[in-house]
Every structure is written in structure tokens, then in C-alpha cells.
Design a protein around this motif. Structure first.
Motif, mmCIF file in Angstrom:
data_model
loop_
_atom_site.group_PDB
_atom_site.id
_atom_site.type_symbol
_atom_site.label_atom_id
_atom_site.label_comp_id
_atom_site.label_asym_id
_atom_site.label_seq_id
_atom_site.Cartn_x
_atom_site.Cartn_y
_atom_site.Cartn_z
ATOM 1 N N HIS A 112 0.836 -1.205 0.000
ATOM 2 C CA HIS A 112 0.000 0.000 0.000
ATOM 3 C C HIS A 112 0.872 1.258 0.000
ATOM 4 C CE1 HIS A 112 -3.741 2.121 0.224
ATOM 5 N NE2 HIS A 112 -3.293 2.836 1.244
ATOM 6 N N LEU A 113 1.948 1.247 0.773
ATOM 7 C CA LEU A 113 2.857 2.390 0.774
ATOM 8 C C LEU A 113 3.410 2.615 -0.635
ATOM 9 C CD1 LEU A 113 4.231 4.546 2.577
ATOM 10 C CD2 LEU A 113 6.057 2.883 2.979
ATOM 11 N N ALA A 114 3.776 1.546 -1.313
ATOM 12 C CA ALA A 114 4.277 1.664 -2.689
ATOM 13 C C ALA A 114 3.192 2.202 -3.622
ATOM 14 C CB ALA A 114 4.792 0.311 -3.170
ATOM 15 N N SER A 115 1.957 1.768 -3.418
ATOM 16 C CA SER A 115 0.860 2.236 -4.282
ATOM 17 C C SER A 115 0.591 3.726 -4.106
ATOM 18 C CB SER A 115 -0.418 1.439 -4.013
ATOM 19 O OG SER A 115 -1.064 1.871 -2.827
ATOM 20 N N LEU A 116 1.035 4.283 -2.982
ATOM 21 C CA LEU A 116 0.872 5.715 -2.723
ATOM 22 C C LEU A 116 1.994 6.539 -3.356
ATOM 23 C CD1 LEU A 116 -0.241 5.446 1.008
ATOM 24 C CD2 LEU A 116 -1.689 5.994 -0.965
ATOM 25 N N GLY A 117 2.970 5.860 -3.962
ATOM 26 C CA GLY A 117 4.024 6.568 -4.682
ATOM 27 C C GLY A 117 5.386 6.551 -4.033
ATOM 28 N N VAL A 118 5.536 5.838 -2.925
ATOM 29 C CA VAL A 118 6.829 5.750 -2.248
ATOM 30 C C VAL A 118 7.566 4.503 -2.762
ATOM 31 C CG1 VAL A 118 8.023 5.541 -0.029
ATOM 32 C CG2 VAL A 118 5.897 6.867 -0.181
ATOM 33 N N PRO A 119 8.764 4.645 -3.327
ATOM 34 C CA PRO A 119 9.530 3.456 -3.704
ATOM 35 C C PRO A 119 9.850 2.628 -2.454
ATOM 36 C CG PRO A 119 10.465 5.425 -4.707
ATOM 37 C CD PRO A 119 9.453 5.877 -3.694
ATOM 38 N N VAL A 120 9.498 1.339 -2.470
ATOM 39 C CA VAL A 120 9.617 0.496 -1.283
ATOM 40 C C VAL A 120 10.466 -0.733 -1.590
ATOM 41 C CG1 VAL A 120 8.333 -1.012 0.305
ATOM 42 C CG2 VAL A 120 7.400 1.223 -0.319
ATOM 43 N N GLU A 121 11.382 -1.018 -0.679
ATOM 44 C CA GLU A 121 12.068 -2.303 -0.644
ATOM 45 C C GLU A 121 11.810 -2.883 0.736
ATOM 46 O OE1 GLU A 121 15.919 -2.822 -2.277
ATOM 47 O OE2 GLU A 121 15.587 -1.348 -3.863
ATOM 48 N N THR A 122 11.962 -4.201 0.868
ATOM 49 C CA THR A 122 11.599 -4.855 2.124
ATOM 50 C C THR A 122 12.687 -5.799 2.611
ATOM 51 O OG1 THR A 122 10.508 -6.716 1.019
ATOM 52 C CG2 THR A 122 9.127 -4.811 1.554
ATOM 53 N N GLY A 123 12.531 -6.165 3.871
ATOM 54 C CA GLY A 123 13.321 -7.236 4.450
ATOM 55 C C GLY A 123 12.634 -8.555 4.153
ATOM 56 N N ARG A 124 12.983 -9.594 4.910
ATOM 57 C CA ARG A 124 12.369 -10.915 4.737
ATOM 58 C C ARG A 124 11.700 -11.298 6.047
ATOM 59 N NH1 ARG A 124 16.513 -14.754 2.753
ATOM 60 N NH2 ARG A 124 16.217 -13.528 0.860
ATOM 61 N N PHE A 125 10.388 -11.418 6.027
ATOM 62 C CA PHE A 125 9.608 -11.721 7.219
ATOM 63 C C PHE A 125 10.141 -12.984 7.884
ATOM 64 C CE2 PHE A 125 6.144 -13.348 9.731
ATOM 65 C CZ PHE A 125 5.558 -12.203 10.257
ATOM 66 N N GLY A 126 10.383 -12.896 9.186
ATOM 67 C CA GLY A 126 10.802 -14.048 9.977
ATOM 68 C C GLY A 126 12.264 -14.421 9.870
ATOM 69 N N ALA A 127 13.016 -13.752 9.017
ATOM 70 C CA ALA A 127 14.434 -14.084 8.839
ATOM 71 C C ALA A 127 15.277 -13.398 9.909
ATOM 72 C CB ALA A 127 14.916 -13.650 7.459
ATOM 73 N N ASP A 128 16.489 -13.924 10.115
ATOM 74 C CA ASP A 128 17.475 -13.258 10.953
ATOM 75 C C ASP A 128 18.126 -12.199 10.075
ATOM 76 O OD1 ASP A 128 19.335 -12.512 12.849
ATOM 77 O OD2 ASP A 128 20.627 -14.249 12.521
ATOM 78 N N MET A 129 17.742 -10.946 10.288
ATOM 79 C CA MET A 129 18.181 -9.850 9.429
ATOM 80 C C MET A 129 19.184 -8.968 10.161
ATOM 81 S SD MET A 129 14.527 -8.774 7.718
ATOM 82 C CE MET A 129 13.549 -8.960 9.217
ATOM 83 N N LYS A 130 20.092 -8.411 9.400
ATOM 84 C CA LYS A 130 21.046 -7.420 9.891
ATOM 85 C C LYS A 130 20.701 -6.103 9.197
ATOM 86 C CE LYS A 130 23.239 -10.803 11.892
ATOM 87 N NZ LYS A 130 22.592 -11.292 13.074
ATOM 88 N N VAL A 131 20.300 -5.113 9.988
ATOM 89 C CA VAL A 131 19.867 -3.837 9.440
ATOM 90 C C VAL A 131 20.924 -2.781 9.753
ATOM 91 C CG1 VAL A 131 18.059 -2.069 9.476
ATOM 92 C CG2 VAL A 131 17.454 -4.484 9.780
#
Length: 145
Positions: A112-131
């Protein structure tokens, strides 16, 4: 839904050493679906964030939105935003939505955020992520819908 927004110069998320999502100037958005949340809350939160005036104008005042400045967003799932620290020394997370509900809401929020015109990239749900991020300001804002 709960979100923690950080205005960033850049941000990236890695899984197993590989960058899977990143943004330049814009927002790092940590987001958590809570019990009882639905698409209505996800859409309302995305709409509010897209218009939130937390970027500086020419006078140095926070008067522009991520849309106004052409910024992007890195959206990362973060169930620990549901932490209840009111009892004992170990946080409880029982108010977070079950992953079978949380993941679709996380994706709906990002889409939905992308549909409003904001370029969006995401992480991976449930993964061990390093931000990693460079917080600009610093500006960090907590939101809930």
C-alpha cells in the motif's frame, strides 16, 4: 499496527550476508502487526507515513513528506515492537499478531505504501536480518494505528 520510523540518509537489510533491500534518502520503517489488526490499519498507517512531514524544507523546518522529497522506504518486519516489559525482566510478545496473520499484513502495508508513490524495498519476514542505517537528524518517530 505499530511502526518505528527513522529518517535516513541510507539503510540496508542483509540476510546471510546478502543485501536483500535498501534505500537511499528516505525512511527505514520497522513495522509490527498487532492482534486485532487488519488491512484497514495497515492502509491507514501507510497513508499517514507517506504524508508525515518530517523532512526539512528550504528554511530548515520539518515541513516535507517522504513523497515531497522523492525519498524511498525500507520496510522491515519487527515483532519486538510488541514487547510488553511491564512484568519481570523478559519482554513478552503475546500482543503481536500470529505470523500467519502478521506476514500478510506486513506485505499489505509495504504494497500500500508503494501504491501511494513511495519506492519500497523490504526485508524478509521471519528471517534473521542485519539492518544498517545512517539516521538523519537523528529523527526517530513511533506510530500506532
Amino acid at each position: 499496527m505499530r511502526a518505528l520510523l527513522q529518517r535516513v540518509s541510507e539503510a540496508a537489510v542483509r540476510v546471510d550476508g546478502d543485501v536483500i533491500g535498501q534505500t537511499g534518502p528516505g525512511l527505514l520503517i520497522l513495522v509490527c502487526a498487532m492482534q486485532g489488526d487488519g488491512e484497514t490499519q495497515a492502509e491507514a498507517l501507510a497513508a499517514k507515513i507517506s504524508k508525515l512531514r518530517i523532512f526539512e524544507d528550504d528554511a530548515g523546518k520539518m515541513n516535507r513528506s517522504v513523497l515531497d522529497v522523492g525519498g524511498g522506504a525500507l520496510v522491515v518486519s519487527q515483532f519486538t515492537l510488541a514487547a510488553d516489559t511491564s512484568r519481570g525482566n523478559r519482554p513478552g510478545f503475546s500482543t503481536a499478531a500470529h505470523p500467519l496473520l502478521g506476514e500478510p499484513l506486513y506485505r499489505h502495508f509495504a504494497n500500500h505504501l508503494a501504491s501511494l508513490g513511495v519506492p519500497v524495498e523490504t526485508g524478509r519476514f521471519g528471517a534473521d536480518m542485519k539492518v544498517s542505517l545512517i539516521n538523519d537528524g537523528p529523527v526517530t518517530i513511533s506510530m500506532e494505528m
